[in-house]
Design an enzyme around this catalytic site. Sequence first.
Site, PDB file in Angstrom:
ATOM      1  N   SER A 261       0.823  -1.221   0.034  1.00  0.00           N
ATOM      2  CA  SER A 261      -0.118  -0.008  -0.056  1.00  0.00           C
ATOM      3  C   SER A 261       0.987   1.398  -0.040  1.00  0.00           C
ATOM      4  O   SER A 261       2.039   1.118   0.117  1.00  0.00           O
ATOM      5  CB  SER A 261      -0.659  -0.016   1.399  1.00  0.00           C
ATOM      6  N   LYS A 262       0.339   2.191  -0.279  1.00  0.00           N
ATOM      7  CA  LYS A 262       0.822   3.809  -0.230  1.00  0.00           C
ATOM      8  C   LYS A 262       1.674   4.024   1.350  1.00  0.00           C
ATOM      9  O   LYS A 262       2.752   4.529   1.351  1.00  0.00           O
ATOM     10  CB  LYS A 262      -0.366   4.772  -0.670  1.00  0.00           C
ATOM     11  N   ARG A 263       0.771   3.494   2.081  1.00  0.00           N
ATOM     12  CA  ARG A 263       1.201   3.640   3.506  1.00  0.00           C
ATOM     13  C   ARG A 263       2.386   2.940   3.775  1.00  0.00           C
ATOM     14  O   ARG A 263       3.546   3.468   4.658  1.00  0.00           O
ATOM     15  CB  ARG A 263       0.357   3.205   4.609  1.00  0.00           C
ATOM     16  N   ASP A 266       5.386   5.229   2.161  1.00  0.00           N
ATOM     17  CA  ASP A 266       5.625   6.526   2.914  1.00  0.00           C
ATOM     18  C   ASP A 266       6.357   6.002   4.196  1.00  0.00           C
ATOM     19  O   ASP A 266       7.333   6.793   4.593  1.00  0.00           O
ATOM     20  CB  ASP A 266       4.070   6.883   3.627  1.00  0.00           C
TER      21      ASP A 266
END
Length: 504
Positions: A261-263, A266
Site C-alpha cells: 500500500s501507499k502507507r 511512506d
Amino acid sequence: MSADVRVRFAPSPTGPLHIGGVRTALFNYLFAKKHNGTFILRIEDTDQNRFVEGAEDYIIESLNWCNIPFDEGPGKDGGHGPYRQSDRKDRYKKYALQLIDSGAAYYAFDTAEELAEARTKTEAQKLTFIYNHHNRLDFTNSLTLTESEVKERLDRGDEYTIRFKPQPKTLFMFDEIRKGIEIDTTLIDDKVLFKSDEMPTYHLANIVDDHEMEISHVIRGEEWLPSMALHVLLYESFGWEAPKFAHLPLILKPGGKGKLSKRDGDKLGFPVFPLEWNPENGEKSSGYREDGYLPEAVINMLAFLGWNPGTEQEIFSLDELVQAFSLEHVNSSGAKFDFDKTKWFQQQWFVEQDDAVVGDAFAKALQRENIEYKSQDYVNIVVGLVKERAVFVEDLFELAGFFFTAPTEFDDKAAGKSWKADTSEIMNNVITVLKNTTDDSAVALSDAVKGWVKEQEIGFGKVMMPLRLSLVGSLMGPDVFEIASLIGKQETIARIETAMEKLG
C-alpha cells in the site's frame, strides 16, 4: 496462438495508478505484443461518486512513461469504442433486459431500509447476510410479484435493481495461471447488475464491454478471482464465448504479509506510484519518475513481481520481455516487493545508458544548481568516468562534484592518513614536475609523475594519496591523472597549493 489476441487494461479513474496496476498493464502489454495482438485501455468510470479529476490523464501519462502505450483507447479508436464506460451507458440496459427475458435475472424492488433490516436480523443470529437462492423469495421482486404488479411498479417509477439469478450447479472453470477451479454456484449471491439510475454495476458493464470489444484474454489482478464464477455464468447466460482468464498474484508488502500500500511506501521511503501525484486538494505522493528512476528499471522490476523467465537472466529490455513472457511462467503465489532490488535494477539500467544521455541529464541538474561547466562534452566525459558507482543522476554530484568545483575542505580521516610532515615538500616537487610537462594528457601526466617517484625511490602512496586528496578533497574518485588531465594542469597545481596551505 492466433493473431486475434485482444487484451485490455481497465482501471478506474479514482486516483493515482498503483504500481500493481502498472504491473497488470505491463503483463497485458507483453502478452499482446508477444502474440501480435492489441492492447486496449478502457476507463471504467461508472462510479461517478469516486471519479477524480485528472486521474485518466495520469493513467495515460503513466503508461506512456513506462513505454507501454495502448493500441486502442481514449483518443485511439480502433473500431470498438467508445472506451470510457460513462460514454457507453446507453447500451447496457438492453443486455440487462435480455437476461430478464431469458429468466437469468429479475427485478428487485427492495428498499435500502428493507435490506438493512434483513441484514440486521441475519447478523443477530451470527450469520452472514447473503441475498440468493435461499431467501430471494422472501423479498419484493419479480419472482414474488405478479407480472401486472411488476409492470405497475415500473410504470409509476418505483426504484429497482436488476439482479442476476445463478443456476444451481457445480461450475468448472480454468484459469491460465491457477489451472482448474471448481465452485458450487449456490454459494454465489444474486448480484445487482443494473440500477434504476440507468447505470450498470461493474459486473454487467465489464462483461458487456469485454464481449463487444472482442477481448480474448482477461489478465487481471487476483482480487478479481472471486468474481470469475459470476462472470463465467454471465457469459453462459448470454450465450457468448467467454475469454480466457488469468489472475495475477498480489504484490505483497516487503515483509510478505498483506497487499503493498501507499502507507508502506511512506513508512519505508519508496514510491508506490509510477508518477508523482499532486492533487489540488489532497496529499502529494511521490513517483518513480520524479525520484529519478528510469522507466526501463521500473518495468524490469515489475516484470519480476510474479513472473520469472525460467533462466538466470535478470536484466531485460522491453523487447526481450516481450519475447520471453508467457502466462505459464507467472506464479500463483504473491510476490514480495523488494525496494533494494528495485534500486539494483535502477543501477544496472543507469550504467547501461549512453554517456551522452546521462551527461545531458547531469548538465541540466548542474544548471539548476548554478554550477558552471566547460562544455557538454566535458560533462559527458566526466559521467563516463564515474557513472558505474551511481544509481541516480543526483548521485553524480557527490561522485563528480570535484570536476566542477575545487574542494575547500579536506576529509579529516583521509588527511590524517595521507598528509605527513614531509608531504608538503613532496607536493612542491610534484608541482615542479607538472610544470615541466608539456603534454596535459592523463597518460603523459601519469608517466611524468610516476617516473619522478621511481627516480626518487619514494613510496607511491606517499605521493598518490596526498595528490588525490588535493584534487578531490577525499580519497575517492577515478584515476587521479584522468582527473588532473580533465580539470587541467593549471587547476591541478592550484588545488595542490590550496591543500598545502590548509594541511601543511
